[in-house]
Design an enzyme around this catalytic site. Structure first.
Site, PDB file in Angstrom:
ATOM      1  N   ASP A  13       2.076  32.268  -0.946  1.00 47.31           N
ATOM      2  CA  ASP A  13       3.072  32.069   0.103  1.00 47.31           C
ATOM      3  C   ASP A  13       2.708  32.877   1.351  1.00 47.31           C
ATOM      4  O   ASP A  13       2.111  33.943   1.252  1.00 47.31           O
ATOM      5  CB  ASP A  13       4.444  32.505  -0.422  1.00 47.31           C
ATOM      6  N   HIS A  30      -2.774  27.368   6.698  1.00 47.54           N
ATOM      7  CA  HIS A  30      -3.183  26.671   5.462  1.00 47.54           C
ATOM      8  C   HIS A  30      -4.708  26.635   5.361  1.00 47.54           C
ATOM      9  O   HIS A  30      -5.283  26.798   4.283  1.00 47.54           O
ATOM     10  CB  HIS A  30      -2.618  25.251   5.433  1.00 47.54           C
ATOM     11  N   LEU A 125     -14.384  30.057 -16.087  1.00 45.85           N
ATOM     12  CA  LEU A 125     -12.981  30.021 -15.655  1.00 45.85           C
ATOM     13  C   LEU A 125     -12.460  28.577 -15.574  1.00 45.85           C
ATOM     14  O   LEU A 125     -13.183  27.675 -15.154  1.00 45.85           O
ATOM     15  CB  LEU A 125     -12.891  30.643 -14.249  1.00 45.85           C
TER      16      LEU A 125
HETATM   17  C1  FPP Z   1       2.933  28.454   1.290  1.00 51.70           C
HETATM   18  O1  FPP Z   1       2.860  28.935   2.601  1.00 51.70           O
HETATM   19  C2  FPP Z   1       1.790  27.660   0.965  1.00 51.70           C
HETATM   20  C3  FPP Z   1       1.822  26.328   0.678  1.00 51.70           C
HETATM   21  C4  FPP Z   1       3.016  25.520   0.673  1.00 51.70           C
HETATM   22  C5  FPP Z   1       0.622  25.602   0.352  1.00 51.70           C
HETATM   23  C6  FPP Z   1      -0.473  26.416  -0.247  1.00 51.70           C
HETATM   24  C7  FPP Z   1      -1.710  25.900   0.336  1.00 51.70           C
HETATM   25  C8  FPP Z   1      -2.825  26.611   0.564  1.00 51.70           C
HETATM   26  C9  FPP Z   1      -3.030  27.999   0.126  1.00 51.70           C
HETATM   27  C10 FPP Z   1      -3.954  26.022   1.309  1.00 51.70           C
HETATM   28  C11 FPP Z   1      -4.457  24.755   0.741  1.00 51.70           C
HETATM   29  C12 FPP Z   1      -4.956  24.911  -0.620  1.00 51.70           C
HETATM   30  C13 FPP Z   1      -6.070  24.329  -1.056  1.00 51.70           C
HETATM   31  C14 FPP Z   1      -6.473  24.515  -2.446  1.00 51.70           C
HETATM   32  C15 FPP Z   1      -6.924  23.514  -0.203  1.00 51.70           C
HETATM   33  P1  FPP Z   1       4.041  28.560   3.576  1.00 51.70           P
HETATM   34  O2  FPP Z   1       3.588  27.431   4.411  1.00 51.70           O
HETATM   35  O3  FPP Z   1       5.287  28.310   2.794  1.00 51.70           O
HETATM   36  O4  FPP Z   1       4.157  29.860   4.417  1.00 51.70           O
HETATM   37  P2  FPP Z   1       5.470  30.465   5.039  1.00 51.70           P
HETATM   38  O5  FPP Z   1       6.348  30.927   3.898  1.00 51.70           O
HETATM   39  O6  FPP Z   1       4.962  31.598   5.853  1.00 51.70           O
HETATM   40  O7  FPP Z   1       6.115  29.394   5.861  1.00 51.70           O
END
Ligand code: FPP
Length: 226
Positions: A13, A30, A125
């Protein structure tokens, strides 16, 4: 005491906030977050104590985000899987997605299955990306499957019908919030929970090492006395 973090699960997150703090679009966060996925996966693949790494990449609730952000995440995922296939193979990493993949486009499903098939022989893994994943949805889909068989319900039967049949030892959430957000509800029954304020794009292998060190100090009793 010999605690091995055999199965680590991470709620990644903080991508959006990290990008916005610097005046960038959330999507930049992202993109940066996907680089951290690579580095953390590579680190775990080199640590023989870790057998499985499950990363929450897209939840069943994430469809509620703006269309452009969802589209970006879909493209990023596809790009990541295509680009990182050599990383999986070089690291002997098996890719095993969890979640309801039928929610994705045919093209993305094809890429997911291709990487899954291409890494099936890998014995190091297991990296699971949770994709269109929700813990409740996973349990409901398992229950629907079991309804069709006439087998008496048991703990082991339910576990075997889930997307992931492996208990989580160590669950980490970055980004400062203290909740599970529908992630690995069954598998985390006895997981040790670690929360860090670090935003996912800033999460490092050094911080993971520190968390693993703390995890190893914990006495896990699994409901017993010692
Ligand atoms: C949360 O951050 C993250 C997500 C909803 C998506 C997770 C995605 C990634 C780590 C990148 C893509 C992954 C791959 C494997 C290509 P948020 O957007 O909720 O952040 P915030 O809480 O600051 O709004």
């Amino acid at each position: 005491m010999n605690n091995n973090p055999s199965h680590i699960a991470i709620i990644m997150d903080g991508n959006g906030r990290w990008a916005e703090i610097q005046g960038n679009n959330r999507t930049y966060g992202h993109e940066k977050g996907s680089e951290v996925v690579r580095s953390i996966t590579t680190y775990c693949a080199k640590n023989p104590e870790i057998n499985r790494l499950t990363l929450y990449a897209f939840s069943t609730e994430n469809w509620k985000r703006p269309k452009l952000e969802v589209e970006f995440l879909m493209k990023l995922l596809q790009k990541y899987l295509k680009k990182e296939l050599p990383t999986y193979l070089k690291g002997n990493i098996r890719f095993q997605p969890i979640g309801d993949l039928s929610g994705f486009s045919a093209s993305l499903q094809k890429t997911i299955v291709e990487v899954q098939e291409a890494t099936r022989h890998c014995t190091g893994l297991t990296q699971s990306l949770a994709l269109n994943y929700g813990g409740r949805d996973e349990i409901i889909r398992a229950a629907v499957t079991l309804q069709a068989s006439n087998t008496p319900i048991s703990h082991d039967l339910i576990t075997s019908a889930l997307d992931c049949d492996c208990d989580v030892d160590l669950l980490i959430r970055t980004g400062g919030d203290h909740r599970l957000s529908n992630f690995m509800l069954w598998q985390s029954a006895y997981a040790e929970l670690f929360f860090t304020d670090t935003l996912w794009p800033q999460f490092t292998t050094e911080e993971l090492e520190k968390i693993i060190h703390k995890f190893k100090q914990v006495e896990r009793r699994f409901g017993g006395l010692h």
